[in-house]
Design a protein around this motif. Structure first.
Motif, PDB file in Angstrom:
ATOM      1  N   GLU A 111     -57.145  31.393   9.415  1.00  0.00           N
ATOM      2  CA  GLU A 111     -58.081  31.402   8.291  1.00  0.00           C
ATOM      3  C   GLU A 111     -58.490  30.155   7.891  1.00  0.00           C
ATOM      4  N   VAL A 112     -59.755  29.928   7.423  1.00  0.00           N
ATOM      5  CA  VAL A 112     -60.244  28.884   6.390  1.00  0.00           C
ATOM      6  C   VAL A 112     -60.438  29.465   4.943  1.00  0.00           C
ATOM      7  N   ARG A 119     -62.438  33.201   3.437  1.00  0.00           N
ATOM      8  CA  ARG A 119     -61.969  33.609   1.861  1.00  0.00           C
ATOM      9  C   ARG A 119     -62.173  32.422   0.992  1.00  0.00           C
ATOM     10  N   VAL A 120     -62.234  32.762  -0.439  1.00  0.00           N
ATOM     11  CA  VAL A 120     -62.370  31.941  -1.417  1.00  0.00           C
ATOM     12  C   VAL A 120     -61.596  32.152  -2.341  1.00  0.00           C
ATOM     13  N   GLY A 121     -60.881  31.331  -3.171  1.00  0.00           N
ATOM     14  CA  GLY A 121     -60.250  31.525  -4.530  1.00  0.00           C
ATOM     15  C   GLY A 121     -60.647  30.594  -5.477  1.00  0.00           C
ATOM     16  N   ILE A 122     -61.209  31.049  -6.520  1.00  0.00           N
ATOM     17  CA  ILE A 122     -61.729  30.592  -7.783  1.00  0.00           C
ATOM     18  C   ILE A 122     -60.828  30.098  -8.787  1.00  0.00           C
ATOM     19  N   ILE A 123     -60.281  29.145  -9.201  1.00  0.00           N
ATOM     20  CA  ILE A 123     -59.500  28.738 -10.396  1.00  0.00           C
ATOM     21  C   ILE A 123     -60.240  28.170 -11.370  1.00  0.00           C
ATOM     22  N   ALA A 124     -59.597  28.737 -12.520  1.00  0.00           N
ATOM     23  CA  ALA A 124     -59.984  27.784 -13.788  1.00  0.00           C
ATOM     24  C   ALA A 124     -58.861  27.931 -14.769  1.00  0.00           C
ATOM     25  N   LYS A 125     -58.468  26.733 -15.495  1.00  0.00           N
ATOM     26  CA  LYS A 125     -57.473  26.515 -16.489  1.00  0.00           C
ATOM     27  C   LYS A 125     -56.281  27.196 -15.857  1.00  0.00           C
ATOM     28  N   GLY A 126     -55.966  26.601 -14.450  1.00  0.00           N
ATOM     29  CA  GLY A 126     -54.474  26.942 -13.858  1.00  0.00           C
ATOM     30  C   GLY A 126     -54.210  28.379 -13.503  1.00  0.00           C
ATOM     31  N   ARG A 127     -55.393  29.322 -13.541  1.00  0.00           N
ATOM     32  CA  ARG A 127     -55.070  30.625 -13.176  1.00  0.00           C
ATOM     33  C   ARG A 127     -56.145  30.989 -12.048  1.00  0.00           C
ATOM     34  N   ALA A 163     -60.854  34.648  -9.294  1.00  0.00           N
ATOM     35  CA  ALA A 163     -61.423  35.564  -8.364  1.00  0.00           C
ATOM     36  C   ALA A 163     -60.933  34.867  -7.255  1.00  0.00           C
ATOM     37  N   LEU A 164     -60.727  35.952  -6.087  1.00  0.00           N
ATOM     38  CA  LEU A 164     -59.940  35.881  -4.656  1.00  0.00           C
ATOM     39  C   LEU A 164     -60.670  36.850  -3.661  1.00  0.00           C
ATOM     40  N   GLY A 165     -61.170  36.492  -2.692  1.00  0.00           N
ATOM     41  CA  GLY A 165     -61.632  37.430  -1.589  1.00  0.00           C
ATOM     42  C   GLY A 165     -62.475  36.719  -0.688  1.00  0.00           C
ATOM     43  N   ALA A 166     -62.860  37.582   0.306  1.00  0.00           N
ATOM     44  CA  ALA A 166     -64.182  37.133   1.233  1.00  0.00           C
ATOM     45  C   ALA A 166     -65.104  36.702   0.481  1.00  0.00           C
ATOM     46  N   VAL A 167     -65.871  35.698   1.151  1.00  0.00           N
ATOM     47  CA  VAL A 167     -67.063  35.297   0.415  1.00  0.00           C
ATOM     48  C   VAL A 167     -68.032  36.460   0.251  1.00  0.00           C
TER      49      VAL A 167
END
Length: 302
Positions: free
Chosen positions: A35-36, A205-213, A216-220
């Protein structure tokens, strides 16, 4: 040497503080074999801190990192190809001998290290620079050498921090091809990048983080769909507010072209009729937000 190929990476509940700053809070995600995974966030969001904990450069205050179901230790870390955002090479050492040296640190014999160095310098377009000091190279070529250093020992996991930074379009294409090929071989690939169009194109899949948390997480495609549907309407005579109150319209941006965010129950024809009531309609297009729009919404909502 025991290979952990076709193993997955698991990051579970990482917390990390620096003084009063909570750099990471319950950071949790996984990267499956082959997985990428795109790891995106603003500067200071916690991406590099997470990667350094995976590599053992930093210790987490809480949480675990597993590879192939087992806690990562010094042996498994030798099988991780890491490309740091900052230059991590010896500037006064020649490219070829440096890559051979790094490959041998990861357990390759002298002949294996030389063979893999020749392969990757040729593949990445820097074969003619193997006798040059790293400091004599352009920033783009230094970036290619850093990628070669991450790949030269045939790693079982790739962790790449801003790998596309400073690369020209041709080098970006080569880097993209390598990432896809390594994933096709069953290698999990975790990379961060601010070039969200590349993340959208390359990642499963992508994970979007902000302020250490993780926000959003899932397939594009799943994340883009969850961001809601947009209608872009070119109605030059329509006054601001013309779509307010129409069923299914969640929000509206009235500019030269009206952009409506709508829910799944909206009625295209009712919205088009309302637009036509204001005058001519030159365009009426349905679109899904791209990753850049989604990223902006997630980050600004924090």
């Amino acid at each position: 040497m025991t290979s952990t190929a076709s193993a997955g990476l698991e990051v579970a509940g990482l917390d990390k503080t620096f003084g009063d700053l909570a750099a990471l809070t319950d950071m949790t995600f996984d990267v499956a074999p082959g997985e990428v995974f795109g790891f995106v966030g603003s500067n200071g969001a916690g991406k590099s801190t997470t990667m350094r904990i995976i590599l053992g450069v930093l210790a987490a205050d809480r949480g675990e990192v597993r590879f192939g179901g087992s806690l990562i230790n010094s042996d498994t870390r030798r099988r991780i190809g890491y490309m740091p955002e900052e230059r991590g090479l010896y500037p006064k050492m020649k490219v070829g001998p440096q890559l051979v040296y790094l490959a041998r640190l990861h357990g390759l014999s002298g002949s294996e290290a030389a063979e893999r160095t020749a392969y990757w310098t040729d593949r990445l377009g820097i074969a003619s620079r193997v006798d040059d000091d790293v400091a004599a190279l352009s920033l783009g070529n230094q970036q290619r050498v850093q990628l070669a250093a991450a790949l030269v020992f045939d790693p079982d996991l790739l962790v790449l921090d801003e790998p596309f930074s400073g690369l020209d379009p041709v080098a970006v294409d080569v880097m993209s091809e390598v990432i896809v090929e390594k994933a096709a071989d069953g290698v999990p690939v975790l990379f961060s990048s601010h070039q969200l169009e590349l993340v959208q194109r390359l990642c499963d899949r992508v994970g979007i983080i902000a302020k250490g948390r993780m926000r959003a997480l899932g397939a594009v495609d799943e994340l883009r769909s969850a961001g809601g549907l947009r209608l872009r309407i070119d109605a030059p005579r329509a006054p601001a507010g013309w779509a307010d109150g129409i069923a299914g319209v969640l929000s509206a941006d009235y500019a030269d072209t009206t952009v409506l965010r709508v829910d799944g129950a909206h009625d295209d024809q009712a919205i088009l009729s309302a637009a036509l009531a204001t005058g001519p309609v030159h365009g009426f297009v349905s679109e899904t937000p791209d990753l850049t729009e989604l990223f902006r919404e997630v980050v600004t909502a924090v």
